[in-house]
Design an enzyme around this catalytic site. Structure first.
Site, PDB file in Angstrom:
ATOM      1  N   CYS A   1       1.002  -1.118   0.136  1.00  0.00           N
ATOM      2  CA  CYS A   1      -0.086  -0.066   0.242  1.00  0.00           C
ATOM      3  C   CYS A   1       0.914   1.240  -0.150  1.00  0.00           C
ATOM      4  O   CYS A   1       1.330   1.496  -0.878  1.00  0.00           O
ATOM      5  CB  CYS A   1      -0.829  -0.099   1.157  1.00  0.00           C
ATOM      6  SG  CYS A   1      -2.379   0.999   1.169  1.00  0.00           S
TER       7      CYS A   1
ATOM      8  N   HIS B   1      -3.847  -4.919   0.054  1.00  0.00           N
ATOM      9  CA  HIS B   1      -3.768  -5.623   1.275  1.00  0.00           C
ATOM     10  C   HIS B   1      -3.858  -7.155   1.184  1.00  0.00           C
ATOM     11  O   HIS B   1      -4.849  -7.649   1.534  1.00  0.00           O
ATOM     12  CB  HIS B   1      -4.654  -5.051   2.199  1.00  0.00           C
ATOM     13  CG  HIS B   1      -4.444  -3.774   2.627  1.00  0.00           C
ATOM     14  ND1 HIS B   1      -3.777  -3.037   3.607  1.00  0.00           N
ATOM     15  CD2 HIS B   1      -4.650  -2.618   1.996  1.00  0.00           C
ATOM     16  CE1 HIS B   1      -3.602  -1.836   3.499  1.00  0.00           C
ATOM     17  NE2 HIS B   1      -4.338  -1.428   2.555  1.00  0.00           N
TER      18      HIS B   1
ATOM     19  N   GLU C   1      -2.735  -8.924   3.457  1.00  0.00           N
ATOM     20  CA  GLU C   1      -3.012  -9.751   4.756  1.00  0.00           C
ATOM     21  C   GLU C   1      -4.577  -9.460   5.228  1.00  0.00           C
ATOM     22  O   GLU C   1      -4.719 -10.083   6.388  1.00  0.00           O
ATOM     23  CB  GLU C   1      -2.054  -8.816   5.717  1.00  0.00           C
ATOM     24  CG  GLU C   1      -2.656  -7.583   6.144  1.00  0.00           C
ATOM     25  CD  GLU C   1      -2.631  -6.222   5.134  1.00  0.00           C
ATOM     26  OE1 GLU C   1      -3.507  -5.616   5.309  1.00  0.00           O
ATOM     27  OE2 GLU C   1      -1.970  -6.552   4.157  1.00  0.00           O
TER      28      GLU C   1
END
Length: 380
Positions: free
Chosen positions: A264, A354, A356
């Protein structure tokens, strides 16, 4: 921002955009006044992760899903120590949360943390307005002594803009800490915290990585003091054009040839470190249903996004940089925005989204394995 919490669900509230459009509804969460950048998130779930993602600092999040709060709030799904959004906008809040993990309602948590919100407005109309006009400054006002419309609009137009905002240090840790590897320790990673989410070091720890999380002010010497096998630059809020210090630190890492991974904001930092520019998107990408193609494999992933800025790099050619050849590795299929970069002559890559994402999807979890492979290759 001024807040109180008494009788919020019955209290009138007004949302005012900087272009003068007004929406009237009811207070949700804390009562008072708040300001920020109005953005919309297209996720139908995962609101707790959104609220506690530091990348949303100084933003007022509009939920496009009409019914929000169904699963309440728990203590396990927080991505950081607090709620970071400046304000929260929902259409139909759940009257009663229903989930075995819930310990309290969403509006109770918003009120407890002083987050001013509004409910009962046409969020579809608001989202369409932002899609046409772009993300803009907004204010939410609630309480018995609401100002007149002219005063509210004037206050919104005096609020700070996101362009030019340097916010990483406001959300990052001030003290270094360690997230131990789960099971056998295989690698050590220095993670520069620009607004890191809790799930990120956890995803690395699952792969045998001991993660040393460092403040945004960390220097190159601080990074290498932990003797890292790899270096990670996290997500975070603000305008990447202001992030001169992280860019300088990343350039120091690139010069040494240490395996590097950015997510990001970290992707935007890599773009700048390589000599590319960045720009503000009209309304950004936010939600957990964004299609991205990994150009290195041809695979299309459904991914989680939260960014209002992007890297300006050529999509159709390999670029020469001070650190060797670089190319765009991932691209958004909705609008061809750069979603990832990789160096061809050094072990460094990044993505704009993202992988995660705790609320899902998990299509991109392989990127942490790709980081491990870089460190294994360097060690060999």
């Amino acid at each position: 921002m001024t807040t109180s919490t008494r009788g919020a669900h019955r209290t009138p509230a007004v949302l005012v955009l900087e272009d003068g459009r007004i929406f009237r509804g009811r207070a949700y969460g804390a009562v008072g006044a708040t300001f920020g950048e109005a953005v919309f998130s297209t996720g139908m779930t995962g609101y707790q992760e959104t609220l506690t993602d530091p990348s949303y600092h100084r933003q007022v999040v509009v939920m496009t899903a009409p019914h929000v709060g169904n699963t309440g709030i728990n203590d396990e799904d927080m991505e950081s120590r607090k709620i970071w959004v400046s304000g929260y906008v929902v259409r139909d809040p759940a009257r009663v949360p229903s989930n075995w993990r819930s310990t309290r309602s969403l509006d109770q948590e918003l009120a407890a943390q002083g987050v001013v919100g509004i409910s009962g407005i046409d969020t579809r109309a608001l989202t369409r307005h932002l899609r046409e006009r772009g993300a803009m400054r907004v204010g939410i006002f609630s309480g018995n002594a609401l100002p007149d419309e002219g005063t509210m609009l004037a206050e919104v137009r005096q609020a700070l803009e996101m362009s030019g905002a340097d916010l990483s240090a406001e959300v990052a840790t001030t003290e270094a800490y360690v997230v131990p590897a789960i099971g056998e320790k295989k690698f050590t990673v220095a993670a520069v915290d620009l607004g890191i989410k809790g799930m990120t070091p956890h995803r690395m720890a699952e792969r045998g990585i001991e993660v040393h999380v460092l403040p945004a002010t960390a220097t190159v010497d601080d990074v290498y003091a932990v003797e890292p096998d790899g270096v990670f630059f996290s997500n975070g809020p603000g305008d990447p054009a202001t992030a001169d210090h992280p860019v300088s630190v990343m350039q120091g890492v690139l010069e040494r040839g240490t395996p590097l991974f950015g997510i990001c904001f970290g992707n935007q930092i890599l773009g700048r470190a390589l000599g590319f520019g960045t720009f503000k998107l009209k309304y950004g990408h936010r939600g957990i249903n964004q299609p991205v193609q990994d150009r290195t494999t041809g695979k299309v992933e459904v991914t989680a996004h939260n960014h209002g800025f992007a890297v300006d790099a050529p999509l159709d050619q390999v670029s020469d940089t001070p650190y060797g050849r670089a190319e765009v590795s991932h691209v958004c299929l909705n609008d061809n925005v750069v979603e990832g970069l990789q160096l061809l002559d050094r072990p460094a890559f990044s993505v704009q989204y993202h992988p995660e994402a705790a609320a899902g999807p998990h299509d991109a979890a392989y990127l942490f394995d790709r980081f491990v492979n870089l460190m294994e290759g360097q060690r060999a």
